[in-house]
Design an enzyme around this catalytic site. Structure first.
Site, PDB file in Angstrom:
ATOM      1  CG  HIS A  16      -1.991  -1.014   1.183  1.00 15.75           C
ATOM      2  ND1 HIS A  16      -2.612  -1.484   2.312  1.00 15.75           N
ATOM      3  CD2 HIS A  16      -2.562  -1.669   0.152  1.00 15.75           C
ATOM      4  CE1 HIS A  16      -3.527  -2.379   1.965  1.00 15.75           C
ATOM      5  NE2 HIS A  16      -3.512  -2.498   0.660  1.00 15.75           N
TER       6      HIS A  16
ATOM      7  NE  ARG B 258       0.772  -8.021 -16.655  1.00 10.89           N
ATOM      8  CZ  ARG B 258       1.816  -7.593 -15.934  1.00 10.89           C
ATOM      9  NH1 ARG B 258       3.026  -8.032 -16.213  1.00 10.89           N
ATOM     10  NH2 ARG B 258       1.649  -6.721 -14.959  1.00 10.89           N
TER      11      ARG B 258
ATOM     12  CB  CYS C 266       8.245  -5.800 -19.683  1.00 11.38           C
ATOM     13  SG  CYS C 266       7.264  -5.658 -21.180  1.00 11.38           S
TER      14      CYS C 266
ATOM     15  NE  ARG D  71      12.495  -8.929  -8.320  1.00 10.11           N
ATOM     16  CZ  ARG D  71      11.990  -7.775  -8.770  1.00 10.11           C
ATOM     17  NH1 ARG D  71      12.791  -6.802  -9.102  1.00 10.11           N
ATOM     18  NH2 ARG D  71      10.691  -7.618  -8.875  1.00 10.11           N
TER      19      ARG D  71
ATOM     20  NE  ARG E  49       3.476  -2.898 -14.407  1.00 16.00           N
ATOM     21  CZ  ARG E  49       4.130  -1.746 -14.550  1.00 16.00           C
ATOM     22  NH1 ARG E  49       3.449  -0.600 -14.550  1.00 16.00           N
ATOM     23  NH2 ARG E  49       5.434  -1.712 -14.693  1.00 16.00           N
TER      24      ARG E  49
END
Length: 767
Positions: free
Chosen positions: A360, A501, A671, A634, A465
């Site tokens: 958030h 997408r 991308c 990651r 997106r």
């Protein structure tokens, strides 16, 4: 009080306090001994936070201990504010009757009537207020006044000395790593936001005046609604901060929920509870229901909303952000309802300590376009009022850096601004290399549904997106809503293509209305797997996309997280089925858009021949592909250092993918972060990739770099890189080339500059 007792007590207290090295313990000793000596019911110390312009309760013997460090008053509020602003003693027999009296229900001073407050001074400036209180109405005598004034003077010098010693005791540069980050660099004092009154600490208390409590509750609710409406209108008019606008919309629904206000009012009237107690009852009941239903995101929203509401009820208005200078806002997690109160021009950076709320906070930070470091493991009170550097690129917070380090970072910020201005001057120029190879530089969009950005800088929208809009809703959006979204972006970008997408949720991208608890979400139910299992959701989205495509004709459609051929066949069949439905419904021919897949799962690297028979183009999701290829999470700081796009296995995998795409004459785009990183962009170009898609902030820089390198030279470099067996050596090849082209400062040497600054600062400190 007898004079001899006064002198003896004064000497004993002074010795005890001055002998204590810990200032907090010294204040605790002071208030306890003063209360015993004066035979009063309460003794407290409030210290002035000059940065926030607020007095904070720092020690007490008689008030609620849970309020220590939390209860605050604006510098001109309450009786404490009177003492602080006048610098004079205030002696009252009936404190509640004073016009400046401020009632703090959760501090626990309900029974106290008399009040004696004296300023704590340091070199003539008020730094705090020392108070004694009694339950009986009585005027304190001159002895008590003199006693407190003398001790307050002693306390002023002790506090001042303690602050000086604390600032000098640790010269080692404090660097704190986060889990994720956004943006560049921010330098400012840290302003910690935490609720003045914790929802958990609210006491269950009854009242004899239910009508007054209902009025207070409805007034606060109404005021919050007005602020929310103003903020929403401002965001809509500016076509900015769409993510924050959507995030705030969930709070708007809670404000508009009549059942919530009815429950609170009923609790006040029937149970005769204070408004704060009633809110706590209702919020906890709703939290329990959300937990049972497994709605984790809803739990965060409900708790944050309740927290803000309780704070407003206690303080009647919110003046927490009454600041005159730029600050770095530090919070555990920032309720979206607070967005309406934030002075955006004053907040230059974010730091969030909660891992749960990082997603958030990240959305808000990106939307405001400011640096942030999230998931920082630190006690937020250790940052409050301290100078911090927020390094968004290195995901790091530097606490109390010396002036030499601050100066170097400011110079780096200035250089970065100069570079951005340099890039911007050429932003609309085509990205043609020195030897004439055109590189398509596209925009990754979704947070800001504004295609004009792509027209100004990017060649097209290489990744839209669609899940971002879904994340901002409380339920699955309908076909008409989606049609309007997709039509808007296609119209703004026409005739340039927009690669959309299909819904890509799961892992770190959750929907509040579709919960899925998994032990390993990154390898779980995500991407195309979700839409295959929920064909009704897929069909609705495809219908909206195809309808918009019929009108504007510039849609490209691709599916994420493909791992097998069955998923491709399923979605292609769904597209054909939806197209047939539309033909029958409209009586018109339906043109199908180009169809592609994202290469993110390593299994697809072995299916390129088969996939080429089914698709029109490929798009590599570099973030996930590298993560899965190297088995590196990651977001895990323990292994994040192993994530490396220059790893020889990654380099060879990328080379194999582009060669296969060319063999089958299929366009292929990269991308993700590697496309927007200057050095890895050179690597991609050298391997044969001539189409890159990235966030808007990277486009101008990458185009600038592409116009200053030779594709032929880079291809020779790639031939050498493919023979090497370690990432460090491969990276060094491209670093050296960039330096020879005069691009050294623009490339990954940014991290080296940061490292050099920090090392220099540590050496200076050690001297």
């Amino acid at each position: 009080m007898d004079g001899r007792i006064f002198l003896q007590a004064l000497r004993q207290i002074t010795e005890a306090v001055t002998g204590e090295l810990d200032i907090k313990k010294a204040m605790d000793i002071l208030v306890h001994k003063i209360r015993l000596t004066t035979e009063t019911d309460c003794c407290s110390i409030y210290l002035l936070d000059s940065f926030r312009k607020r007095y904070r309760l720092m020690a007490t013997d008689g008030l609620s201990q849970s309020a220590v460090g939390k209860a605050t008053l604006h510098f001109d509020e309450g009786l404490v504010g009177v003492v602080g602003t006048t610098g004079e003693v205030l002696n009252l027999a009936n404190a509640p009757s004073h016009p400046n009296f401020k009632y703090l229900p959760d501090v626990g001073e309900d029974e106290y009537q008399s009040f004696l407050g004296v300023p704590i001074l340091d070199q003539g400036s008020t730094i705090g207020v020392l108070i004694i209180q009694s339950k009986s109405r009585q005027q304190f005598g001159e002895q008590e006044e003199s006693f407190l004034v003398t001790l307050a003077a002693q306390m002023g010098s002790i506090i001042s000395r303690s602050r000086e010693e604390h600032s000098l005791e640790d010269d080692e540069l404090k660097r704190i790593k986060g889990i994720s980050s956004t943006g560049e660099i921010a330098i400012a004092k840290a302003l910690v936001w935490q609720p003045d009154t914790s929802l958990d600490d609210v006491k269950i208390q009854k009242t004899e005046d239910s009508t007054l409590q209902v009025d207070l509750f409805t007034q606060v609710l109404f005021q919050m609604q007005i602020e929310m409406d103003k903020a929403t209108l401002k965001m809509q008019e500016g076509e900015k901060s769409n993510a924050a606008f959507g995030y705030m919309a969930s709070y708007g629904k809670l404000l508009d929920d009549s059942t919530f206000s009815d429950e609170v009012i009923s609790c006040i009237e029937q149970g005769h509870y204070l408004a704060t107690s009633a809110v706590k009852f209702v919020i906890e009941r709703r939290l329990k229901d959300a937990l049972i239903q497994g709605q984790d995101d809803k739990v965060i929203d409900i708790k944050d909303f309740g927290q803000v509401l309780v704070s407003r009820l206690v303080h009647a208005c919110n003046r927490e952000f009454d600041i005159d200078e730029q600050v770095v806002l530090v919070m555990e997690n920032m309720p979206a309802a607070m967005v309406a109160d934030l002075p955006k021009d004053k907040i230059v950076g974010f730091v969030a300590t909660s891992q749960v709320s990082s997603a958030h906070a990240s959305i808000l930070a990106r939307d405001f376009g400011i640096p942030s470091v999230l998931g920082v493991k630190v006690n937020i009170n250790d940052l409050d009022g301290h100078t911090v550097i927020v390094d968004g690129r290195n995901c790091e917070v530097i606490l109390d850096p010396p002036e030499s380090v601050i100066g170097e970072f400011k110079q780096l910020v200035s250089q970065s601004k100069e570079q951005q201005d340099l890039f911007s001057r050429e932003a609309t120029e085509p990205a043609n290399t020195l030897d004439g190879q055109h590189v398509t530089v596209s925009l990754n969009a979704g947070l800001n549904q504004n295609g004009s950005e792509a027209l100004q800088a990017g060649d097209n929208i290489g990744l839209y997106r669609t899940e971002i809009a879904f994340m901002m809703c409380d339920t699955f959006p309908g076909e008409q809503q989606q049609y309007e979204w997709y039509s808007r972006i296609l119209e703004q970008s026409a005739p340039k293509p927009v690669c959309m997408r299909t819904l890509d949720i799961g892992s770190d991208k959750g929907l509040p209305y579709l919960q899925s608890k998994e032990p390993n979400p990154a390898l779980g139910w995500r991407g195309v797997r979700v839409t295959v299992d929920m064909p009704n959701i897929l069909h609705t989205q495809l219908r909206a996309m195809l309808l918009a495509h019929q009108k504007y004709g510039n849609l490209e459609l691709m599916i994420p997280m493909v791992s097998c051929m069955e998923e491709v066949h399923f979605v292609k069949s769904a597209i054909i089925e939806v197209a047939n439905e539309l033909r029958q419904k409209t009586g018109k021919e339906v043109t199908l858009p180009p169809f592609g897949v994202m290469i993110e799962v390593p299994s697809t690297t072995y299916l390129m021949d088969e996939l080429s028979q089914e698709v029109d183009f490929f798009s590599i999701g570099s973030n996930d592909l590298i993560q899965y290829l190297l088995a590196v999470d990651r977001a895990n700081p323990n292994v994040a250092r192993f994530y490396d796009c220059f790893h020889p296995a990654v380099v060879r995998c990328l080379k194999g993918l582009v060669d296969k795409a060319k063999e089958h004459n299929k366009p292929i785009t990269v991308c993700g972060e590697s496309a927007g990183d200057p050095l890895s962009a050179l690597l991609l170009l050298s391997l044969g990739y001539t189409s890159l898609s990235m966030n808007n902030s990277f486009i101008a820089r990458i185009k600038y770099i592409m116009r200053r390198v030779s594709c032929e030279d880079l291809q020779k470099l790639a031939a050498e890189a493919l023979k090497l067996t370690d990432g460090k050596s491969i990276r060094a090849l491209y670093d050296a080339y960039a330096a020879n082209q005069g691009l050294g400062k623009i490339m990954s040497s940014y991290q080296q500059e940061i490292k050099a600054i920090i090392e220099s600062g540590e050496k200076t400190d050690n001297h």
